[in-house]
Scaffold this motif. Structure first.
Motif, PDB file in Angstrom:
ATOM      1  N   ASP A 162      -0.282 -10.899  -6.083  1.00  0.00           N
ATOM      2  CA  ASP A 162       0.805 -10.451  -6.958  1.00  0.00           C
ATOM      3  C   ASP A 162       0.965  -8.935  -6.913  1.00  0.00           C
ATOM      4  O   ASP A 162       0.008  -8.194  -6.626  1.00  0.00           O
ATOM      5  CB  ASP A 162       0.542 -10.882  -8.400  1.00  0.00           C
ATOM      6  N   ASN A 163       2.161  -8.473  -7.213  1.00  0.00           N
ATOM      7  CA  ASN A 163       2.424  -7.036  -7.359  1.00  0.00           C
ATOM      8  C   ASN A 163       1.913  -6.594  -8.724  1.00  0.00           C
ATOM      9  O   ASN A 163       2.379  -7.079  -9.758  1.00  0.00           O
ATOM     10  CB  ASN A 163       3.922  -6.763  -7.236  1.00  0.00           C
ATOM     11  N   VAL A 164       0.943  -5.683  -8.721  1.00  0.00           N
ATOM     12  CA  VAL A 164       0.310  -5.263  -9.978  1.00  0.00           C
ATOM     13  C   VAL A 164       0.645  -3.803 -10.291  1.00  0.00           C
ATOM     14  O   VAL A 164      -0.143  -3.098 -10.914  1.00  0.00           O
ATOM     15  CB  VAL A 164      -1.222  -5.465  -9.914  1.00  0.00           C
ATOM     16  N   ALA A 165       1.840  -3.354  -9.862  1.00  0.00           N
ATOM     17  CA  ALA A 165       2.233  -1.960 -10.079  1.00  0.00           C
ATOM     18  C   ALA A 165       2.223  -1.591 -11.551  1.00  0.00           C
ATOM     19  O   ALA A 165       1.788  -0.501 -11.932  1.00  0.00           O
ATOM     20  CB  ALA A 165       3.616  -1.701  -9.467  1.00  0.00           C
ATOM     21  N   SER A 166       2.697  -2.503 -12.405  1.00  0.00           N
ATOM     22  CA  SER A 166       2.736  -2.203 -13.839  1.00  0.00           C
ATOM     23  C   SER A 166       1.339  -2.031 -14.413  1.00  0.00           C
ATOM     24  O   SER A 166       1.115  -1.199 -15.307  1.00  0.00           O
ATOM     25  CB  SER A 166       3.473  -3.313 -14.583  1.00  0.00           C
ATOM     26  N   LYS A 167       0.381  -2.793 -13.895  1.00  0.00           N
ATOM     27  CA  LYS A 167      -1.003  -2.654 -14.359  1.00  0.00           C
ATOM     28  C   LYS A 167      -1.622  -1.352 -13.855  1.00  0.00           C
ATOM     29  O   LYS A 167      -2.446  -0.744 -14.543  1.00  0.00           O
ATOM     30  CB  LYS A 167      -1.843  -3.845 -13.892  1.00  0.00           C
ATOM     31  N   SER A 282       3.241   0.104  -1.288  1.00  0.00           N
ATOM     32  CA  SER A 282       4.181  -1.000  -1.185  1.00  0.00           C
ATOM     33  C   SER A 282       4.458  -1.620  -2.549  1.00  0.00           C
ATOM     34  O   SER A 282       5.598  -1.991  -2.863  1.00  0.00           O
ATOM     35  CB  SER A 282       3.655  -2.055  -0.212  1.00  0.00           C
ATOM     36  N   MET A 283       3.407  -1.761  -3.351  1.00  0.00           N
ATOM     37  CA  MET A 283       3.583  -2.318  -4.695  1.00  0.00           C
ATOM     38  C   MET A 283       4.374  -1.368  -5.595  1.00  0.00           C
ATOM     39  O   MET A 283       5.261  -1.801  -6.340  1.00  0.00           O
ATOM     40  CB  MET A 283       2.205  -2.610  -5.305  1.00  0.00           C
ATOM     41  N   LEU A 284       4.067  -0.078  -5.514  1.00  0.00           N
ATOM     42  CA  LEU A 284       4.729   0.877  -6.397  1.00  0.00           C
ATOM     43  C   LEU A 284       6.197   1.073  -6.049  1.00  0.00           C
ATOM     44  O   LEU A 284       7.035   1.269  -6.935  1.00  0.00           O
ATOM     45  CB  LEU A 284       3.992   2.224  -6.348  1.00  0.00           C
ATOM     46  N   PHE A 285       6.512   1.008  -4.760  1.00  0.00           N
ATOM     47  CA  PHE A 285       7.890   1.309  -4.331  1.00  0.00           C
ATOM     48  C   PHE A 285       8.628   0.087  -3.767  1.00  0.00           C
ATOM     49  O   PHE A 285       9.688   0.242  -3.163  1.00  0.00           O
ATOM     50  CB  PHE A 285       7.867   2.435  -3.284  1.00  0.00           C
ATOM     51  N   ASP A 286       8.054  -1.106  -3.962  1.00  0.00           N
ATOM     52  CA  ASP A 286       8.699  -2.357  -3.555  1.00  0.00           C
ATOM     53  C   ASP A 286       9.098  -2.344  -2.073  1.00  0.00           C
ATOM     54  O   ASP A 286      10.230  -2.669  -1.704  1.00  0.00           O
ATOM     55  CB  ASP A 286       9.940  -2.624  -4.422  1.00  0.00           C
TER      56      ASP A 286
END
Length: 288
Positions: A162-167, A282-286
């Motif tokens: 999963d993309n965990v950028a928010s965490k 990649s997670m932070l900037f999609d």
């Protein structure tokens, strides 16, 4: 495979490097049979094209009960720093720099100074031995580790991973701090592997590493602190799977250190860390 006695097993590995041959003796007396006969052998064959002749240190570190207890605490200190930094302080900066400064530098140097039983030059010399050859053999490993890890993420992104950028923002990693992220990329790709390979594959391998059981123990401790990195982002079962994979990675880095050189292991480790930073970006900037 030769048997000197019914109670002793020794695995002799002959390594060809051009016209030179290097024989290394690995004590497999206490090794789990599946590990010594299966996984380690496969990993050794996988890196055989990158082997280079290197000297075997004859300096032996004699442990006592007290020094062993101190070394075990040092072995666990990265997990403690990371768990406290991320779990209590919610600070990725404290977790990383606390681990690097104290576990990888201060504690080993204090141990060397107090015990006066290891020369720092013995630990640092393998980094520069035939460094051009190590560099040449390390670059393909850098590309291989980085490509495989990021490719693995690209395939499983959104399905298993999963993309965990928010965490990540909870621990101080924000997408709008681009300067900080670039620094983090360079630091994590260059400095982190140097410090970790010095600590895990040079210092601790010199103090432990007498048989396969100790090598596996150090590799497991290396993987353990990653559990406390991942635990705050992913389910526990995914963290356990990642730790098992990292145990194998740690053992692979140690095989590279023993049969190629610790600088080559550092470059391979750098490739894996570079892929981790690409995944973070990649997670932070999609990107994916």
């Amino acid at each position: 495979m030769t048997h000197d006695s019914p109670s002793e097993r020794q695995l002799i590995i002959s390594v060809e490097d051009g016209s030179a041959a290097e024989q290394r003796l690995l004590d497999a007396e206490s090794a789990p049979s599946f590990y010594c006969g299966g996984s380690v052998s496969l990993m050794k064959r996988a890196i055989q094209p990158f082997l280079v002749e290197r000297p075997v240190s004859t300096v032996k570190f004699e442990r006592t009960r007290s020094t062993t207890a101190v070394l075990v605490l040092m072995l666990l200190s990265p997990s403690l720093f990371v768990a406290f930094g991320l779990g209590v302080l919610k600070s990725a900066v404290f977790a990383m720099f606390g681990f690097h400064i104290f576990s990888c530098v201060v504690f080993p140097l204090l141990f060397i100074r107090v015990t006066n039983s290891i020369q720092l030059s013995v630990l640092l010399e393998p980094f520069v031995y035939k460094w051009r050859e190590q560099l040449k053999r390390g670059l393909p490993l850098f590309v291989g580790f980085a490509g495989c890890l990021f490719g693995f993420y690209a395939i499983l992104s959104g399905r298993v991973i999963d993309n965990v950028a928010s965490k990540m923002e909870t621990f101080g990693l924000h997408a709008y701090y681009k300067g900080v992220l670039v620094f983090f990329l360079l630091y994590f790709t260059i400095v982190n592997p140097l410090l970790e390979e010095f600590f895990w594959r040079s210092f601790l391998h010199h103090c432990f590493g007498r048989n396969e059981r100790e090598r596996v123990f150090v590799s497991c401790a290396y993987a353990l602190y990653h559990f406390f990195v991942l635990y705050w982002f992913y389910p526990a079962w995914e963290c356990v799977i990642a730790v098992l994979a990292l145990c194998a990675a740690g053992r692979m880095f140690l095989i590279i250190t023993e049969h190629v050189g610790v600088l080559t292991a550092t470059i391979a480790h750098s490739g894996a860390d570079f892929a981790v930073m690409l995944i973070l970006f990649s997670m932070l900037f999609d990107w994916i």
